[in-house]
Motif scaffolding. Structure first.
Motif, PDB file in Angstrom:
ATOM      1  N   PHE A 651      14.937  56.013  34.607  1.00 49.32           N
ATOM      2  CA  PHE A 651      14.607  56.929  33.772  1.00 49.32           C
ATOM      3  C   PHE A 651      15.863  56.948  32.879  1.00 49.32           C
ATOM      4  O   PHE A 651      15.545  57.224  31.772  1.00 49.32           O
ATOM      5  CB  PHE A 651      14.453  58.044  34.646  1.00 49.32           C
ATOM      6  CG  PHE A 651      13.150  58.348  35.245  1.00 49.32           C
ATOM      7  CD1 PHE A 651      11.929  58.429  34.642  1.00 49.32           C
ATOM      8  CD2 PHE A 651      13.256  58.208  36.596  1.00 49.32           C
ATOM      9  CE1 PHE A 651      10.670  58.551  35.123  1.00 49.32           C
ATOM     10  CE2 PHE A 651      11.731  58.274  37.390  1.00 49.32           C
ATOM     11  CZ  PHE A 651      10.833  58.488  36.862  1.00 49.32           C
ATOM     12  N   GLY A 655      14.527  54.838  30.494  1.00 50.64           N
ATOM     13  CA  GLY A 655      13.906  55.635  29.704  1.00 50.64           C
ATOM     14  C   GLY A 655      14.549  56.614  28.923  1.00 50.64           C
ATOM     15  O   GLY A 655      13.865  57.341  28.092  1.00 50.64           O
ATOM     16  N   LEU A 657      16.269  59.072  29.970  1.00 51.18           N
ATOM     17  CA  LEU A 657      15.690  60.555  30.214  1.00 51.18           C
ATOM     18  C   LEU A 657      16.832  61.170  31.112  1.00 51.18           C
ATOM     19  O   LEU A 657      17.019  60.508  32.067  1.00 51.18           O
ATOM     20  CB  LEU A 657      14.601  60.697  31.091  1.00 51.18           C
ATOM     21  CG  LEU A 657      13.198  60.345  30.207  1.00 51.18           C
ATOM     22  CD1 LEU A 657      12.040  60.349  31.002  1.00 51.18           C
ATOM     23  CD2 LEU A 657      12.916  61.188  28.960  1.00 51.18           C
ATOM     24  N   ASP A 661      15.662  66.488  31.450  1.00 50.93           N
ATOM     25  CA  ASP A 661      14.337  66.053  30.855  1.00 50.93           C
ATOM     26  C   ASP A 661      13.235  66.152  31.969  1.00 50.93           C
ATOM     27  O   ASP A 661      12.173  66.334  32.030  1.00 50.93           O
ATOM     28  CB  ASP A 661      14.285  64.702  30.085  1.00 50.93           C
ATOM     29  CG  ASP A 661      15.377  64.924  28.999  1.00 50.93           C
ATOM     30  OD1 ASP A 661      15.098  65.877  28.191  1.00 50.93           O
ATOM     31  OD2 ASP A 661      16.100  63.912  28.729  1.00 50.93           O
ATOM     32  N   LEU A 662      13.912  65.452  33.165  1.00 48.61           N
ATOM     33  CA  LEU A 662      12.906  65.250  34.463  1.00 48.61           C
ATOM     34  C   LEU A 662      12.675  66.604  35.158  1.00 48.61           C
ATOM     35  O   LEU A 662      11.399  66.702  35.454  1.00 48.61           O
ATOM     36  CB  LEU A 662      13.623  64.437  35.370  1.00 48.61           C
ATOM     37  CG  LEU A 662      13.882  62.911  35.064  1.00 48.61           C
ATOM     38  CD1 LEU A 662      14.716  62.122  35.861  1.00 48.61           C
ATOM     39  CD2 LEU A 662      12.803  62.303  34.480  1.00 48.61           C
ATOM     40  N   LYS A 665       9.698  68.537  33.531  1.00 52.10           N
ATOM     41  CA  LYS A 665       8.588  67.798  33.468  1.00 52.10           C
ATOM     42  C   LYS A 665       7.438  68.866  34.498  1.00 52.10           C
ATOM     43  O   LYS A 665       6.578  68.818  34.686  1.00 52.10           O
ATOM     44  CB  LYS A 665       8.554  66.701  33.899  1.00 52.10           C
ATOM     45  CG  LYS A 665       9.099  65.641  32.838  1.00 52.10           C
ATOM     46  CD  LYS A 665       8.056  65.512  31.915  1.00 52.10           C
ATOM     47  CE  LYS A 665       8.534  64.565  30.739  1.00 52.10           C
ATOM     48  NZ  LYS A 665       7.652  64.166  29.824  1.00 52.10           N
ATOM     49  N   ILE A 711       7.900  63.161  40.401  1.00 50.18           N
ATOM     50  CA  ILE A 711       8.621  62.761  39.267  1.00 50.18           C
ATOM     51  C   ILE A 711       7.959  61.815  38.561  1.00 50.18           C
ATOM     52  O   ILE A 711       7.817  61.880  37.387  1.00 50.18           O
ATOM     53  CB  ILE A 711       9.982  62.625  39.445  1.00 50.18           C
ATOM     54  CG1 ILE A 711      10.767  63.852  39.880  1.00 50.18           C
ATOM     55  CG2 ILE A 711      10.881  61.882  38.203  1.00 50.18           C
ATOM     56  CD1 ILE A 711      12.253  63.558  40.282  1.00 50.18           C
ATOM     57  N   THR A 715       5.938  62.020  34.974  1.00 49.42           N
ATOM     58  CA  THR A 715       6.213  61.197  33.710  1.00 49.42           C
ATOM     59  C   THR A 715       5.345  60.119  33.298  1.00 49.42           C
ATOM     60  O   THR A 715       5.872  59.130  32.649  1.00 49.42           O
ATOM     61  CB  THR A 715       7.828  60.703  33.970  1.00 49.42           C
ATOM     62  OG1 THR A 715       7.561  59.861  35.354  1.00 49.42           O
ATOM     63  CG2 THR A 715       8.734  61.790  34.134  1.00 49.42           C
ATOM     64  N   GLU A 716       4.060  60.271  34.115  1.00 49.60           N
ATOM     65  CA  GLU A 716       2.985  59.118  33.901  1.00 49.60           C
ATOM     66  C   GLU A 716       3.487  57.688  34.470  1.00 49.60           C
ATOM     67  O   GLU A 716       3.190  56.696  33.726  1.00 49.60           O
ATOM     68  CB  GLU A 716       2.547  59.161  32.466  1.00 49.60           C
ATOM     69  CG  GLU A 716       1.973  60.359  31.909  1.00 49.60           C
ATOM     70  CD  GLU A 716       1.761  60.375  30.496  1.00 49.60           C
ATOM     71  OE1 GLU A 716       1.024  61.384  30.165  1.00 49.60           O
ATOM     72  OE2 GLU A 716       1.918  59.365  29.716  1.00 49.60           O
ATOM     73  N   ASN A 717       4.352  57.651  35.481  1.00 47.03           N
ATOM     74  CA  ASN A 717       4.884  56.388  35.997  1.00 47.03           C
ATOM     75  C   ASN A 717       4.409  56.232  37.250  1.00 47.03           C
ATOM     76  O   ASN A 717       5.151  55.520  38.370  1.00 47.03           O
ATOM     77  CB  ASN A 717       6.317  56.432  36.044  1.00 47.03           C
ATOM     78  CG  ASN A 717       6.777  56.106  34.500  1.00 47.03           C
ATOM     79  OD1 ASN A 717       6.798  55.193  33.885  1.00 47.03           O
ATOM     80  ND2 ASN A 717       7.297  57.088  34.136  1.00 47.03           N
TER      81      ASN A 717
END
Length: 735
Positions: A651, A655, A657, A661-662, A665, A711, A715-717
């Protein structure tokens, strides 16, 4: 610190070509399998003088104390004595003293820098002085070449060496002989040197005073036989075969009582009679013959060598033809005499007479005397003009000095300037060395007043307790300055510790030794540290702590804190290598400017080494996930660090992030849990010696693992999470 290590033909891993580790930096990582030669390298760093074919090159030629953690350290500091020598530290109660020592260390560092600069300047001045010498030498040699043909006799002894000719020119710079022109000197030289020859040494005479005594010795004609008082002597005398019996007797002594001629067993009486026949008198006469013959042969061989040497001299006053003629006669008679002497040795009862060499040696003696008389006359003749020759040579050198005067003046001005500078720098260096020694003494005096082993005992026991080593601890031994390892009941625990416990406590001992010293007077000594496979026999939790402790030392080295100036880490353990070499400041995979990476590997039976511009043992992303996947099978203490590393890699680095940021979410209700996760993994992934504690229960881990998974979902992961976890159901509870 060390700049280069050359390992040649030592142990079973290195041949004549060996390996070279060059351009070494403050931090050096060396990975290699067991048996590849890592320990050999650590031993060379520890004591280079023990390896004559290997070489350690120090920066500015200033070697530092090397402290090495390897098998030898464990044996020397743990296994050999009942008590362990204590580590003296400055102690927390001596803050002011530590500040004073730090200040004085800064003074020493400043003086050391000044010494380095002065040494460099000194070397520069010496090189400039050498250049000046070389320039003057070349100028002198040009003059020699210009006049060599005309004055070669005057230049004799200085014609084949530039250096000796230069030194002669310096010496003759003060020549006050009368000055003549070149043409005048050349004319005088042709007259004096053209007809005059050098003195000749007289010839050495050959001493042959004992030759007549040898040639006429009665023993040569003496009939040497055994004792006539023995019964068997009558038969031997009648048959006149004493020599034949002597030969048979030698075989008989080896045949265990069997006759060497008839192969029949003999009685003891025969052996006794033979022993009495060839008695001491017989043996003494035999030995006398041998000694006489050896002396004769040695004399003639030596005399022939002397004659050959005299002839090779090519003396003009010697009648070489006469000498050669006598030499041939001597050689001919000598060969005949050798044959007769060989016969005497074989048959001692024979009577022989040698052809005398006295006449030939008399003639040689007279010929040499005649030559020596002529040589003395020749030398007397030369002595009459020796003084004139001496004066002419001095006049020629006065001429050379005059022509060379401008070169010499320019050389002397530079030489005096360089010498003055060199003397001044050496004086300043001596002052600096004295100041350095004085400040070191002051530091030692402060240390001696405040050092103690108690802080080290406290620190080591604290770490042991923190990591679950509760069955033993350190206490002060009865002998001042020593530790003792005891169980809870007070029994000595040193001989009952497991291998893992021994390894861990020995490492902690070494770790604290780096911050102190076995010697109360050398606590603040600058040093180089080598870790040679420090994690053998350790489980994963201890491995994690050891790597964090070493990383802390590395951070101090990089920040120039403390007295460790350089670190070497040698290991065969991939996981440990990744942990100990991890640095968040490293950009990408490229190495930092203050570190090196090496792999030591065997090709056949010989080890080779290769350097890398980036860490060759990459920080494996897959390995982190594997650690997470099998967390229940491994010690819980590493899971926080594993989670942090995954989040940083995926991340933050890829990423871009951050923690916030995390956290953002999540919904407000779950956001608190995510923030708690971030705090938990960050706190647990960094080791702080004073505040360390372990409180990672299975329920806590399971709870945070579920947040960790979410997480990736938010985060779409989620696909990446499932791919890395391999669709393994961790059976985690719902948050």
């Amino acid at each position: 610190m060390i700049e280069k290590i050359e390992v040649r033909k030592v142990g079973s891993c290195f041949d004549d070509n060996g390996i070279t580790l060059s351009d070494l930096r403050n931090v050096n990582f060396i990975y290699g399998a067991n048996g590849s030669g890592k320990t050999t390298i650590s031993k060379i760093i520890s004591k280079p003088s023990s390896f004559s074919v290997c070489k350690v090159t120090w920066k500015n030629n200033t070697d530092l104390k090397s402290v090495v953690y390897n098998g030898n350290f464990i044996n020397e500091n743990f296994y050999q004595s009942t008590d362990i020598k204590g580590i003296f530290t400055l102690g927390k109660e001596s803050h002011d003293a530590q500040k004073e020592i730090a200040f004085k260390k800064c003074e020493i560092d400043k003086i050391s820098d000044e010494i380095i600069k002065l040494t460099q300047t000194l070397e520069q001045k010496k090189n400039e002085s050498i250049t000046n010498e070389n320039e003057y030498e070349e100028n002198c040699w040009k003059i020699k070449q210009k006049y060599d043909q005309s004055f070669q006799d005057a230049f004799s002894g200085f014609r084949n060496s530039k250096r000796s000719f230069k030194e002669k020119c310096k010496q003759e710079s003060k020549n006050t002989e009368q000055l003549f022109t070149y043409d005048e000197l050349k004319t005088q030289s042709n007259v004096i040197f053209g007809s005059i020859k050098e003195k000749i040494s007289t010839l050495r005479k050959i001493n042959y005073e004992d030759l007549n005594k040898i040639e006429s010795d009665p023993i040569l004609c003496a009939k040497i036989i055994g004792s006539e008082d023995v019964d068997i002597s009558g038969l031997i005398k009648r048959l006149n075969n004493s020599d034949w019996v002597k030969q048979g007797y030698e075989y008989y002594k080896l045949s265990d009582g069997i006759c060497p001629f008839c192969q029949q067993q003999t009685g003891e009486d025969l052996r006794t009679q033979l022993e009495e026949y060839f008695n001491d008198t017989y043996n003494q006469q035999t030995e006398k013959v041998k000694i006489l013959i050896q002396g004769y042969l040695a004399f003639v061989d030596s005399a022939l060598l002397q004659i050959a040497s005299i002839l090779s001299n090519g003396n003009q006053f010697l009648d070489s033809t006469m000498i050669e003629q006598q030499e041939r006669l001597i050689e001919a008679k000598y060969q005949t005499n050798r044959t007769r002497l060989d016969g005497k040795i074989k048959e001692l009862s024979n009577c022989i007479k040698l052809d005398s060499l006295i006449n030939e040696f008399n003639i040689i003696h007279e010929t040499i005397n005649s030559a020596n008389k002529k040589i003395v006359d020749h030398n007397n003749l030369i002595d009459n003009i020796a003084q004139r020759k001496k004066i002419l040579i001095s006049q020629i050198w006065r001429f050379v000095a005059t022509e060379n005067s401008i070169n010499y003046k320019r050389y002397l001005e530079k030489h005096n300037s360089y010498e003055k500078a060199i003397i001044g720098i050496n004086g300043t260096l001596q002052t600096k060395y004295t100041a350095q020694k004085r400040i070191n003494g002051e530091i030692q005096e402060i240390e001696s007043k405040i050092t103690s082993i108690v802080p080290t005992i406290t620190e080591i026991n604290k770490i042991l307790t923190s990591f679950g080593f509760l069955s033993f601890k350190l206490i002060e031994a009865n002998e001042r300055g020593y530790y003792k390892i005891i169980r809870d009941n007070g029994e000595n625990a040193k001989d009952t510790l497991s291998e893992g416990e021994k390894t861990f406590i020995t490492f902690l001992y070494f770790y604290h030794l780096l911050k102190g010293s076995n010697d109360a007077d050398t606590i603040t000594t600058d040093k180089i540290v080598v870790f040679d496979d420090p994690i053998s026999s350790l489980d994963s939790s201890v491995l994690f702590i050891v790597s964090n402790l070493i990383r802390g030392l590395i951070d101090d080295v990089r920040a120039a804190k403390g007295y460790i100036k350089q670190v070497f880490i040698l290991t065969h353990n991939i996981y440990f290598h990744k942990e100990v070499s991890f640095c968040k400041n490293r950009s990408g995979t490229n190495k930092l400017c203050d570190e090196t990476f090496w792999i030591l590997r065997k090709k056949g039976s010989i080890s080779q080494i290769e350097s890398y511009e980036s860490n060759p043992i990459k920080t494996s992303y897959e390995l982190l996930w594997q650690e997470l996947k099998y967390h229940t099978e491994r010690n819980a203490i590493t899971i926080q660090n594993t989670m942090r590393r995954i989040i940083e890699n995926y991340f933050k680095i890829l990423g871009h992030l951050g923690d916030d940021d995390l956290i953002n979410k999540f919904d407000s209700e779950e956001r608190v849990i995510c923030r708690s996760l971030m705090s938990w993994i960050n706190d647990g992934s960094h080791f702080v010696n004073d505040d360390l504690y372990v409180d990672s229960s299975p329920d806590t881990i399971a709870k945070y693992l579920k947040v960790f998974e979410k997480i990736f979902e938010l985060t779409e992961n989620a696909g990446h999470y499932k791919m890395m976890m391999g669709n393994i159901d961790l059976k985690l509870p719902t948050v």
